[in-house]
Scaffold this active site. Structure first.
Site, PDB file in Angstrom:
ATOM      1  N   GLY A  12       0.750  -1.366  -0.025  1.00 15.28           N
ATOM      2  CA  GLY A  12      -0.090  -0.087  -0.047  1.00 15.28           C
ATOM      3  C   GLY A  12       0.817   1.251  -0.014  1.00 15.28           C
ATOM      4  O   GLY A  12       0.453   2.252   0.423  1.00 15.28           O
ATOM      5  N   ILE A  13       1.916   0.971  -0.601  1.00 13.63           N
ATOM      6  CA  ILE A  13       2.992   2.246  -0.632  1.00 13.63           C
ATOM      7  C   ILE A  13       2.483   3.625  -1.356  1.00 13.63           C
ATOM      8  O   ILE A  13       2.748   4.882  -1.060  1.00 13.63           O
ATOM      9  CB  ILE A  13       4.397   2.015  -0.999  1.00 13.63           C
ATOM     10  CG1 ILE A  13       5.513   2.952  -0.724  1.00 13.63           C
ATOM     11  CG2 ILE A  13       4.250   1.492  -2.619  1.00 13.63           C
ATOM     12  CD1 ILE A  13       6.648   2.351  -1.200  1.00 13.63           C
ATOM     13  N   GLY A  15      -0.539   4.534  -1.312  1.00 15.85           N
ATOM     14  CA  GLY A  15      -1.804   5.049  -0.537  1.00 15.85           C
ATOM     15  C   GLY A  15      -1.452   6.282   0.257  1.00 15.85           C
ATOM     16  O   GLY A  15      -0.347   6.562   0.328  1.00 15.85           O
ATOM     17  N   GLN A  16      -2.408   6.877   0.699  1.00 18.32           N
ATOM     18  CA  GLN A  16      -2.167   7.920   1.861  1.00 18.32           C
ATOM     19  C   GLN A  16      -0.929   7.688   2.898  1.00 18.32           C
ATOM     20  O   GLN A  16      -0.129   8.541   2.807  1.00 18.32           O
ATOM     21  CB  GLN A  16      -3.514   8.502   2.485  1.00 18.32           C
ATOM     22  CG  GLN A  16      -3.139   9.456   3.790  1.00 18.32           C
ATOM     23  CD  GLN A  16      -4.487   9.678   4.545  1.00 18.32           C
ATOM     24  OE1 GLN A  16      -4.963  10.731   4.307  1.00 18.32           O
ATOM     25  NE2 GLN A  16      -4.657   8.906   5.645  1.00 18.32           N
ATOM     26  N   GLN A  92      -8.585  -2.681   0.707  1.00 13.91           N
ATOM     27  CA  GLN A  92      -9.781  -1.909   0.172  1.00 13.91           C
ATOM     28  C   GLN A  92     -10.049  -0.894   1.639  1.00 13.91           C
ATOM     29  O   GLN A  92     -10.759  -1.656   2.317  1.00 13.91           O
ATOM     30  CB  GLN A  92     -10.730  -2.806  -0.101  1.00 13.91           C
ATOM     31  CG  GLN A  92     -11.987  -2.191  -1.033  1.00 13.91           C
ATOM     32  CD  GLN A  92     -12.795  -1.164  -0.192  1.00 13.91           C
ATOM     33  OE1 GLN A  92     -12.424   0.249  -0.099  1.00 13.91           O
ATOM     34  NE2 GLN A  92     -13.665  -1.520   0.525  1.00 13.91           N
ATOM     35  N   SER A 134      -7.933  -1.229  12.158  1.00 17.85           N
ATOM     36  CA  SER A 134      -8.946  -0.066  12.374  1.00 17.85           C
ATOM     37  C   SER A 134      -9.927  -0.140  13.403  1.00 17.85           C
ATOM     38  O   SER A 134      -9.973  -1.161  13.776  1.00 17.85           O
ATOM     39  CB  SER A 134      -9.661  -0.224  10.819  1.00 17.85           C
ATOM     40  OG  SER A 134     -10.770   0.649  11.099  1.00 17.85           O
ATOM     41  N   GLU A 136     -12.667   0.092  13.082  1.00 16.92           N
ATOM     42  CA  GLU A 136     -13.899  -0.315  12.525  1.00 16.92           C
ATOM     43  C   GLU A 136     -13.996  -1.709  13.093  1.00 16.92           C
ATOM     44  O   GLU A 136     -15.099  -2.482  13.338  1.00 16.92           O
ATOM     45  CB  GLU A 136     -13.992  -0.485  11.037  1.00 16.92           C
ATOM     46  CG  GLU A 136     -14.204   0.900  10.535  1.00 16.92           C
ATOM     47  CD  GLU A 136     -15.474   1.708  10.581  1.00 16.92           C
ATOM     48  OE1 GLU A 136     -16.341   0.823  10.845  1.00 16.92           O
ATOM     49  OE2 GLU A 136     -15.529   2.725  10.719  1.00 16.92           O
ATOM     50  N   TYR A 158     -15.933  -4.340   5.939  1.00 21.65           N
ATOM     51  CA  TYR A 158     -14.516  -3.809   6.109  1.00 21.65           C
ATOM     52  C   TYR A 158     -14.303  -4.271   7.590  1.00 21.65           C
ATOM     53  O   TYR A 158     -13.081  -4.840   7.888  1.00 21.65           O
ATOM     54  CB  TYR A 158     -14.538  -2.384   5.930  1.00 21.65           C
ATOM     55  CG  TYR A 158     -13.152  -1.667   6.507  1.00 21.65           C
ATOM     56  CD1 TYR A 158     -12.082  -1.591   5.208  1.00 21.65           C
ATOM     57  CD2 TYR A 158     -13.209  -1.328   7.449  1.00 21.65           C
ATOM     58  CE1 TYR A 158     -10.849  -0.895   5.809  1.00 21.65           C
ATOM     59  CE2 TYR A 158     -11.971  -0.452   7.794  1.00 21.65           C
ATOM     60  CZ  TYR A 158     -10.797  -0.122   6.975  1.00 21.65           C
ATOM     61  OH  TYR A 158      -9.690   0.276   7.188  1.00 21.65           O
ATOM     62  N   ARG A 193      -5.790  12.297   1.165  1.00 19.67           N
ATOM     63  CA  ARG A 193      -6.852  11.173   1.428  1.00 19.67           C
ATOM     64  C   ARG A 193      -7.559  11.310   0.309  1.00 19.67           C
ATOM     65  O   ARG A 193      -7.613  12.392  -0.463  1.00 19.67           O
ATOM     66  CB  ARG A 193      -7.723  12.055   2.586  1.00 19.67           C
ATOM     67  CG  ARG A 193      -8.971  11.460   3.066  1.00 19.67           C
ATOM     68  CD  ARG A 193      -8.247  10.012   3.666  1.00 19.67           C
ATOM     69  NE  ARG A 193      -9.119   9.695   4.757  1.00 19.67           N
ATOM     70  CZ  ARG A 193      -9.082   8.417   5.295  1.00 19.67           C
ATOM     71  NH1 ARG A 193      -8.746   7.331   4.685  1.00 19.67           N
ATOM     72  NH2 ARG A 193      -9.824   7.972   6.293  1.00 19.67           N
TER      73      ARG A 193
HETATM   74  P1  NAP Z   1      -5.482   4.090   1.032  1.00 19.12           P
HETATM   75  O1  NAP Z   1      -5.202   5.383   0.814  1.00 19.12           O
HETATM   76  O2  NAP Z   1      -6.810   3.832   0.460  1.00 19.12           O
HETATM   77  O3  NAP Z   1      -4.424   3.138   0.399  1.00 19.12           O
HETATM   78  C1  NAP Z   1      -4.705   1.716   0.256  1.00 19.12           C
HETATM   79  C2  NAP Z   1      -3.557   1.229  -0.555  1.00 19.12           C
HETATM   80  O4  NAP Z   1      -3.643  -0.226  -0.761  1.00 19.12           O
HETATM   81  C3  NAP Z   1      -3.248   1.857  -1.868  1.00 19.12           C
HETATM   82  O5  NAP Z   1      -1.755   1.809  -2.083  1.00 19.12           O
HETATM   83  C4  NAP Z   1      -3.745   0.770  -2.744  1.00 19.12           C
HETATM   84  O6  NAP Z   1      -3.110   0.772  -3.963  1.00 19.12           O
HETATM   85  C5  NAP Z   1      -3.557  -0.403  -2.083  1.00 19.12           C
HETATM   86  N1  NAP Z   1      -4.212  -1.777  -2.466  1.00 19.12           N
HETATM   87  C6  NAP Z   1      -5.437  -1.674  -2.697  1.00 19.12           C
HETATM   88  N2  NAP Z   1      -5.896  -3.039  -2.994  1.00 19.12           N
HETATM   89  C7  NAP Z   1      -4.769  -3.719  -3.335  1.00 19.12           C
HETATM   90  C8  NAP Z   1      -4.580  -4.791  -4.124  1.00 19.12           C
HETATM   91  N3  NAP Z   1      -5.264  -5.700  -4.373  1.00 19.12           N
HETATM   92  N4  NAP Z   1      -3.032  -5.269  -4.096  1.00 19.12           N
HETATM   93  C9  NAP Z   1      -2.069  -4.303  -3.830  1.00 19.12           C
HETATM   94  N5  NAP Z   1      -2.221  -3.201  -3.209  1.00 19.12           N
HETATM   95  C10 NAP Z   1      -3.753  -2.909  -3.056  1.00 19.12           C
HETATM   96  O7  NAP Z   1      -5.403   3.774   2.352  1.00 19.12           O
HETATM   97  P2  NAP Z   1      -4.743   4.671   3.707  1.00 19.12           P
HETATM   98  O8  NAP Z   1      -5.605   5.706   4.245  1.00 19.12           O
HETATM   99  O9  NAP Z   1      -3.243   4.846   3.407  1.00 19.12           O
HETATM  100  O10 NAP Z   1      -4.770   3.571   4.714  1.00 19.12           O
HETATM  101  C11 NAP Z   1      -3.713   2.479   4.754  1.00 19.12           C
HETATM  102  C12 NAP Z   1      -4.222   1.307   5.957  1.00 19.12           C
HETATM  103  O11 NAP Z   1      -4.691   1.848   6.876  1.00 19.12           O
HETATM  104  C13 NAP Z   1      -5.244   0.389   5.183  1.00 19.12           C
HETATM  105  O12 NAP Z   1      -5.178  -0.642   5.149  1.00 19.12           O
HETATM  106  C14 NAP Z   1      -6.702   1.296   5.877  1.00 19.12           C
HETATM  107  O13 NAP Z   1      -7.720   0.124   5.749  1.00 19.12           O
HETATM  108  C15 NAP Z   1      -5.925   1.627   7.097  1.00 19.12           C
HETATM  109  N6  NAP Z   1      -6.675   2.299   7.964  1.00 19.12           N
HETATM  110  C16 NAP Z   1      -6.769   3.504   7.339  1.00 19.12           C
HETATM  111  C17 NAP Z   1      -7.370   4.521   8.096  1.00 19.12           C
HETATM  112  C18 NAP Z   1      -7.466   5.829   7.829  1.00 19.12           C
HETATM  113  O14 NAP Z   1      -8.266   6.737   8.461  1.00 19.12           O
HETATM  114  N7  NAP Z   1      -6.916   6.354   6.752  1.00 19.12           N
HETATM  115  C19 NAP Z   1      -8.166   4.341   9.560  1.00 19.12           C
HETATM  116  C20 NAP Z   1      -7.914   2.809  10.153  1.00 19.12           C
HETATM  117  C21 NAP Z   1      -7.411   1.855   9.041  1.00 19.12           C
HETATM  118  P3  NAP Z   1      -3.413   1.735  -5.474  1.00 19.12           P
HETATM  119  O15 NAP Z   1      -2.837   3.060  -4.915  1.00 19.12           O
HETATM  120  O16 NAP Z   1      -3.135   1.187  -6.571  1.00 19.12           O
HETATM  121  O17 NAP Z   1      -5.132   1.805  -5.328  1.00 19.12           O
END
Ligand code: NAP
Length: 332
Positions: A12-13, A15-16, A92, A134, A136, A158, A193
């Site tokens: 998930g590099i 991602g945010q 996801q 999370s 959640e 989720y 985000r």
């Molecule tokens: P995000 O911005 O949605 O990033 C998700 C990442 O996962 C992206 O790099 C995405 O790649 C990758 N990904 C998704 N499906 C994939 C697949 N099938 N194979 C390989 N990579 C895949 O999420 P985030 O906000 O950075 O959150 C990071 C983690 O923390 C997540 O697991 C999220 O559920 C958890 N979390 C976040 C929050 C929050 O408030 N932000 C709170 C609780 C938990 P693409 O760029 O290609 O889409």
């Protein structure tokens, strides 16, 4: 004598959180490896500055193709990189969307995590591992604030997938003696985000309305409250978790709950607008089985890790609005 830098592997590099964590680890002298999935563009917008920097890309930052449903490739990358730390952030990440695509959410977030745990368990020298869990997993809690001992009772696909992955991470820690940890994250936001999250939807709307490019903003329940922090602060805590003597789980939260109405107030007043003039309610945006009393207790992270969120809610929302104003102006 030169010593090898620590090596981190991040899922998930792009991602945010992954993009902030990459910056934090590079600053600390890590060699950073990231898993990326194939897409039809090479956009990777959150990483683009690092990706385009020839002094960084393929010097201290390396990207490897692998999807979460492709354990053979992940195993190969892990064997090749031999990370000292692994941060599992991919999945996801949208709660509301998980009601529309529950199977793929569970396959990637629950089983995808189990596949990684199995791969790491087989390594001759398994890395320290962090799973981005999370709040959640608590669903609609009956106690507030929530901490590491709060009952797990998810109310979304989720949350259910994250609960499975969280418990599996604990089981591998306890049964196999591995340094595996869960960061139980409450909401954390930033200018990076995704635009389908309510914080970003609001800050982008404030910027676009100010620029005359949008007239209205449709939202669900504006009395809904969340514990919102700044993503960069949270990835710093994730790093701290893997530097401890003992592996453990930590709630990462601010301990302060704010409503969507508060968010509207800060965002729109920052651009000298009155949110009441633009916001309309739309039942379609109400989430099924919306949770209440959502407030994290970060006391353990503060006490053990010495962690402190550095950016307030007001600072965070203003930062997001400023970046969105900048983007909207650049697009003109
Ligand atoms: P995000 O911005 O949605 O990033 C998700 C990442 O996962 C992206 O790099 C995405 O790649 C990758 N990904 C998704 N499906 C994939 C697949 N099938 N194979 C390989 N990579 C895949 O999420 P985030 O906000 O950075 O959150 C990071 C983690 O923390 C997540 O697991 C999220 O559920 C958890 N979390 C976040 C929050 C929050 O408030 N932000 C709170 C609780 C938990 P693409 O760029 O290609 O889409």
């Amino acid at each position: 004598m030169s010593t090898n830098p620590p090596r981190a592997l991040i899922t998930g590099i792009t991602g945010q959180d992954g993009s902030y964590l990459t910056e934090v680890l590079l600053e600390k002298g890590y060699q950073v490896h990231g898993l990326v999935r194939r897409s039809s563009t090479l956009e990777r917008s959150r990483l683009k500055d690092l990706y385009r920097d020839p002094s960084v890309y393929e010097k201290s930052l390396f990207l490897h193709y692998a999807d979460l449903d492709d354990p053979t490739t992940i195993r190969r990358v892990v064997g090749h990189v031999q990370p000292t730390e692994m941060y599992h952030l991919a999945g996801q990440s949208h709660v509301g969307l998980s009601f529309d695509i529950p199977e793929s959410t569970c396959d990637l977030t629950a089983i995808g995590t189990l596949r990684i745990l199995e791969i790491l368990r087989d390594q001759p020298d398994p890395p320290r591992f962090l799973h981005a869990s999370s709040r959640e997993i608590f669903g609609t809690p009956t106690v507030s604030p929530q901490d590491e001992s709060t009952a797990v009772n998810p109310n979304s696909p989720y949350g259910c997938a994250k609960a499975f992955a969280t418990q599996m991470t604990r089981i591998y820690r306890e049964s196999h003696g591995l340094f595996f940890c869960n960061a139980i994250c409450f909401n954390h936001e930033s200018p990076r985000r995704g635009e389908n999250f309510v914080t970003r939807k609001i800050t982008l709307a404030a910027a676009r309305i100010k620029a005359g490019k949008q007239k209205q903003l449709a939202l669900g329940d504006i009395e809904a409250a969340r514990d919102w922090g700044y993503a960069r602060d949270y990835v710093e805590a994730m790093w701290l978790m893997l530097q401890q003597d003992q592996p453990d789980d930590y709630v990462l939260a601010t301990g302060i709950s704010r409503t969507i109405k508060d968010l509207l107030e800060v965002a729109f007043s920052h651009v000298d607008l009155n949110w009441q003039d633009y916001v309309v309610t739309d039942e379609r945006f109400r989430r099924p089985a919306d949770a209440c009393q959502l407030l994290g207790n970060p006391e353990k992270a503060k006490r053990v890790l010495g962690w402190e969120p550095g950016v307030s809610f007001e600072q965070l929302i203003r930062l997001m609005v400023d970046q969105d104003l900048h983007r909207v102006q650049r697009a003109e």
